[in-house]
Design a protein around this motif. Sequence first.
Motif, PDB file in Angstrom:
ATOM      1  N   HIS A 171     -28.142   5.462-106.374  1.00 26.68           N
ATOM      2  CA  HIS A 171     -28.358   6.675-107.159  1.00 26.68           C
ATOM      3  C   HIS A 171     -29.340   7.543-106.387  1.00 26.68           C
ATOM      4  N   VAL A 172     -29.012   8.812-106.213  1.00 24.39           N
ATOM      5  CA  VAL A 172     -29.882   9.728-105.483  1.00 24.39           C
ATOM      6  C   VAL A 172     -30.560  10.657-106.489  1.00 24.39           C
ATOM      7  N   GLU A 220     -24.193   7.739-103.949  1.00 18.53           N
ATOM      8  CA  GLU A 220     -23.720   7.784-102.566  1.00 18.53           C
ATOM      9  C   GLU A 220     -23.649   6.372-102.005  1.00 18.53           C
ATOM     10  N   GLU A 221     -22.901   6.222-100.929  1.00 17.38           N
ATOM     11  CA  GLU A 221     -22.866   4.960-100.183  1.00 17.38           C
ATOM     12  C   GLU A 221     -23.664   5.153 -98.904  1.00 17.38           C
ATOM     13  N   ALA A 225     -34.933   1.947-102.671  1.00 21.75           N
ATOM     14  CA  ALA A 225     -34.847   1.352-101.339  1.00 21.75           C
ATOM     15  C   ALA A 225     -35.462   2.262-100.282  1.00 21.75           C
ATOM     16  N   LEU A 226     -35.220   3.579-100.396  1.00 20.33           N
ATOM     17  CA  LEU A 226     -35.678   4.544 -99.402  1.00 20.33           C
ATOM     18  C   LEU A 226     -36.189   5.796-100.105  1.00 20.33           C
ATOM     19  N   PHE A 274     -35.188  10.187-103.551  1.00 21.54           N
ATOM     20  CA  PHE A 274     -35.187   8.742-103.770  1.00 21.54           C
ATOM     21  C   PHE A 274     -33.759   8.200-103.705  1.00 21.54           C
ATOM     22  N   TYR A 275     -33.627   7.041-103.079  1.00 20.43           N
ATOM     23  CA  TYR A 275     -32.346   6.347-102.992  1.00 20.43           C
ATOM     24  C   TYR A 275     -32.515   5.007-103.710  1.00 20.43           C
ATOM     25  N   ILE A 276     -31.886   4.882-104.882  1.00 25.18           N
ATOM     26  CA  ILE A 276     -32.137   3.758-105.789  1.00 25.18           C
ATOM     27  C   ILE A 276     -30.934   2.818-105.773  1.00 25.18           C
ATOM     28  N   ASP A 277     -31.179   1.572-105.393  1.00 26.95           N
ATOM     29  CA  ASP A 277     -30.118   0.565-105.339  1.00 26.95           C
ATOM     30  C   ASP A 277     -29.384   0.492-106.675  1.00 26.95           C
TER      31      ASP A 277
END
Length: 461
Positions: A353-354, A313-314, A382-383, A372-375
């Motif tokens: 990457h989610v 996702e963006e 990241a989040l 998880f939100y992975i750069d």
Amino acid sequence: MHNKNWLVGTALLCSLLTSVGHAAVSAEQANRLQGDLTPFGAEREGNASGTIPDWTGGYDDQPAGYEGTGQHHINPFPDDERLFTIDSQNVDLYRDKLSAGTEALIETYPTTFNVQVYETRRTHTAPEHVQKNTQENARRAKLVANGNGIEDAYGGVPFPILSGSNEQMAKQAMWNHLTRWRGIYGVRRSNEVAVQTNGNYSLVSSQQEIFFNFFNPEADADSLENVLFYYLSFTVSPPRLAGGAVLIHETLNQQKEARRAWGYNAGQRRVRRAPNLAYDSPIAAADNLRTADDTDIFNGALDRYNWSYKGVEEIYIPYNTYRLSEKGLPYSEILGVSHINPDLVRWELHRVHVVEANLKDNARHIYQKRRFYIDEDSWSIALVDQYDARGDLWRVSMAMLKNIYELPGVFTTLDVFYDLQARRYHVQGLDTEEPSTRQFTDNVPGSRYFSPFALRRRGVR
């Protein structure tokens, strides 16, 4: 009888295959890391609208005035201007680009929390040897022990190109975070605080030393001895905690051997094994606002959750957050009553990457679900959105990412842990009032330095 034997044999084979996990990608696929993908597996091209630019090599320079490791970082982009701000008045326009946790923080603190958006700078890169090892890992690294370990990986991203089943891709992405490039050996003196609902806080100061054995220049994939990293931390203040210390030997295959941990109690002058320093064990210095596996945004074994990969996702994430590490910036300017000062946080639009983790029926953890939100570029988480047993969003973790240009590579400035229900938060990594910041070197102490004996010696100091 023959059918029964066949079924048993088939079940055993399936079990073994599941234990080994998915093997590496083909040489042809790995060659994409020199083509349409970056050396670390991200899409080299930006997005169609141009709001995410092409990756052109990352940032491997050092700004004027920077003298080397240990000096507080100088913002290499001082002339960048804020593009716009997302707040409670216009959040509806940007919900598709916000994590649930970021959106919840805006709604929880409508008059004070906001997201200040800047142009996207894809600054992540890594030394040539990390890029070379990543290329080799792509062709050989594999999950083992049902995804609770990895093999045949060394010194780079283990799985730059995710492949296999949905669950395997999710676990590969998490292992990419766990093994991401953060130098070889680092030392940091920093502070952490738990900020109460009235804004009050007390500093807990410590020194941390970490040797990333996964990047040991004298090792290879066959000689890591199942050690991912060695971590040593001792508390400097306040007096009631001073002298206490922790030692961790993190493993690459946690099913083969769980992490080894020891604690030193200064009052008793004794070193003891700390087998419970994992999963959701509360961290006292964080006033129980951070669990053991919240540290580094996520660490440890994957075995208590069912994992699923949700795609790319963006979204807006904290990135290039150099203002939070300016030398001499008072902690009082960083720490607000309900959250850190939003004027100091730079947000950028990045692909992530989610990955979602749902607690297994037979497992225990205070978080029922985690997202998880992975750069995409650095594989840094990241989040994180973390949910309680009722399915309600409970806690939000944020890594304030920036390029540590002496490495070079993207790592964190601060980690922030928000409790939406208690309306308190915890910050780890404050060092702007310290005379120096983290220092990196390739000169690694011997393995005896990270022994339980060394733990006692350091704790006494």
